[in-house]
Design a protein around this motif. Sequence first.
Motif, PDB file in Angstrom:
ATOM      1  N   GLU A 205      -2.850  27.673  31.898  1.00 49.38           N
ATOM      2  CA  GLU A 205      -1.779  27.228  32.798  1.00 49.38           C
ATOM      3  C   GLU A 205      -0.232  26.859  32.149  1.00 49.38           C
ATOM      4  O   GLU A 205      -0.347  27.048  31.415  1.00 49.38           O
ATOM      5  N   ARG A 206       0.719  27.809  33.410  1.00 51.09           N
ATOM      6  CA  ARG A 206       2.277  27.460  32.868  1.00 51.09           C
ATOM      7  C   ARG A 206       1.856  26.240  32.185  1.00 51.09           C
ATOM      8  O   ARG A 206       2.295  25.086  32.223  1.00 51.09           O
ATOM      9  N   GLY A 207       3.190  26.248  30.918  1.00 49.51           N
ATOM     10  CA  GLY A 207       3.933  25.486  30.326  1.00 49.51           C
ATOM     11  C   GLY A 207       2.603  25.196  29.180  1.00 49.51           C
ATOM     12  O   GLY A 207       3.131  23.937  27.705  1.00 49.51           O
ATOM     13  N   ASP A 208       1.144  25.399  29.811  1.00 48.56           N
ATOM     14  CA  ASP A 208       0.503  24.928  28.056  1.00 48.56           C
ATOM     15  C   ASP A 208       0.138  25.745  26.989  1.00 48.56           C
ATOM     16  O   ASP A 208       0.598  26.639  26.674  1.00 48.56           O
ATOM     17  N   SER A 209       0.360  25.225  26.313  1.00 49.81           N
ATOM     18  CA  SER A 209      -1.005  25.943  25.037  1.00 49.81           C
ATOM     19  C   SER A 209      -2.125  26.167  24.544  1.00 49.81           C
ATOM     20  O   SER A 209      -3.164  26.580  23.533  1.00 49.81           O
TER      21      SER A 209
END
Length: 297
Positions: A205-209
């Motif tokens: 997801e966006r912003g995660d790694s």
Amino acid sequence: MKRILLTITLLISANTIFSQETDKDRLKRTEEAVDKLKEEKPNGWSKKGTFTLLANQASFTNWQAGGQSNISGNIGLNYDINYKSDNWTWDNKLISNYGLSKNSGQELVKTDDRIEFNSILGKKAKGYWYYSAFFNFRTQFDSGFDPKNLNVKISHFFSPAYFQIGPGMLWKKSDDFKFNIAPLTSRLIVVHPHFTEFGSSFGVERGDSSRFEFGASFIGYYKFKLMENITAENILSLYTNYLEDPQNVDLDYTLNIVMKINKTLSTNIAFQTIYDDNAFRGFQIREVIGLGVNFGF
């Protein structure tokens, strides 16, 4: 006298037939024993590997029918380190490929990029079955770019990186025919944060790694001879995520056909198809055909 001669003749004939049948039986048993020895490897460690270089070239000069000169190459490593005892089996396989292609007047383009390591540990259960635990790791060597815009980087080394681990059951008839079922498999997908800065990437997801999944895994391997000097290697991997859309099964299938010319040279055909709706909603397909130079070790 005639009766004695007839009796002797019959005895000699019977003894000849019996001897022939015995020789045939012995020969059959010997052949079966040789085949069994070929299939059964001694206990302990065994190692084998193949390094392959594939090359293709097309050249056109004043060719009125049209055409574009190009050259491409692909290197690959397939290495096995296996252990066997009466009650244990431990199979380890490393697969790596990297390929480049260049058309006349254009920049080099990556055509193949893969690093994969598989490890399956099994303890004898019954027959060909083993209680097992497996580990799988996949990533790539080099950067990847958007096919629609080659200036946009969408991946690089260790981004994405896939890790899978879980217990299960291994069915293994030989090193060339086996499959592993793991109904309780943990999966971790890792990407660099700059790929998720503006949106999701490879399911992260966006912003995660990273992204964690929990599901079931199936890995199958089958290698056989199509005919003399031609072998076909099949590698199939399936995965379903219990936590999200379990009906969308991830698929990775590879077919490698090697047609040996001599000890070093061969014609190699590689076909791979991947379905992973987190990366692309559709089938990804890769085909590589070329003259191969093989080095075994």
